[in-house]
Write an enzyme that holds these catalytic residues in place. Structure first.
Site, mmCIF file in Angstrom:
data_model
loop_
_atom_site.group_PDB
_atom_site.id
_atom_site.type_symbol
_atom_site.label_atom_id
_atom_site.label_comp_id
_atom_site.label_asym_id
_atom_site.label_seq_id
_atom_site.Cartn_x
_atom_site.Cartn_y
_atom_site.Cartn_z
ATOM 1 N N GLY A 17 0.914 15.851 53.989
ATOM 2 C CA GLY A 17 0.978 15.770 54.994
ATOM 3 C C GLY A 17 0.050 16.391 55.344
ATOM 4 C CB CYS A 18 -3.681 17.002 55.144
ATOM 5 S SG CYS A 18 -4.799 15.236 55.052
ATOM 6 N N GLY A 19 -2.878 17.695 58.032
ATOM 7 C CA GLY A 19 -3.574 17.019 59.156
ATOM 8 C C GLY A 19 -4.488 16.595 59.106
#
Length: 264
Positions: free
Chosen positions: A115-117
């Site tokens: 869930g990278c930003g």
């Protein structure tokens, strides 16, 4: 547009594993991290690590909050295909949004962690573009309403009950009732799944607020702004960058702790 899940029993959000403690076997529940590819009209845009559940919601939420599409109607179909190596989310865009997507896709492709930003930006300047306010004035949060939701939150996270190591995101009505929860090994993913489900259901985004079990970083606030949610309550501290974005967008950003509710 409705997600179509074409699933084979390969990936589960919770996995039971065996370990050793003082020479004796112990059984643990651990969360799965599945490689999830988001493929738009045949073009691979991103590979994320996510919990293999509610992936139709994830595809919709990610597509809107990351600016792939402007609205849910820009997506014609979502299909979920599991295979040994991971899961493909095959997303079909309407003609106009696909043309916009192709222009941006020609410049980059990305691989995300859990869930990278800041997925899909081309430069730091994109972080400082003027944002559209979600409301004329920041929403006022009632501390008793938030307390009611927080007290119920843990009991509505079945995956967390099993492995104690995933994030949750919930939609809370103005009366403090939680009507929808999504979970994921990644906090951004959990939020995307929640926002995708809310958009799919046609939820009035002005009639409640988002509650997350994690901290509120810039990209968590940005995702709420993207869908017009008026308030975000986090159970860990927000970042300074997130607070600045929230103030510009008139998003109420708040933290709940044992000391009570603090709004920024």
């Amino acid at each position: 547009m409705a997600p179509k899940d074409v699933r084979m029993p390969k990936w589960d959000a919770d996995v039971t594993v065996t370990g050793k403690r003082a020479g004796a076997s112990v059984s643990w529940h651990v969360p799965e991290e599945a490689p999830v590819a988001l493929v738009y009209n045949g073009l691979n845009h991103a590979v994320m690590l996510a919990s293999p559940a509610d992936l139709g919601d994830f595809a919709l939420g990610f597509s809107v909050t990351e600016g792939i599409v402007k609205r849910p109607d820009d997506i014609r179909t979502i299909e979920v295909f599991e295979k040994d190596q991971g899961i493909d989310l095959m997303i079909t865009l309407a003609d106009a949004p696909f043309e916009r997507f192709k222009l941006k896709h020609s410049r980059r492709a990305m691989t995300g962690r859990t869930g990278c930003g800041l997925c899909g930006i081309d430069s730091m300047e994109e972080l400082f573009q003027t944002v559209r306010p979600v409301a004329e004035m920041p929403a006022a949060l009632d501390e008793a309403v938030v307390r009611k939701a927080v007290c119920a939150f843990d009991g509505l996270q079945p995956l967390k009950k099993l492995n104690r190591s995933v994030h949750g995101a919930a939609w809370v009505t103005l009366a403090g009732d939680i009507t929808l929860v999504r979970e994921d090994v990644g906090r951004h993913n959990a939020l995307d799944k929640l926002l995708g489900a809310l958009m799919r259901d046609g939820t009035d985004m002005t009639a409640g607020f988002v509650l997350v079990s994690s901290r509120a970083s810039y990209e968590m606030a940005q995702k709420c702004v993207a869908v017009g949610a008026p308030a975000l309550v986090c159970l860990s501290a927000p970042t300074a960058f997130a607070i600045r974005l929230a103030q510009e967008a008139r998003l109420t950003l708040a933290n709940w702790s044992t000391d009570g509710l603090v709004s920024f």
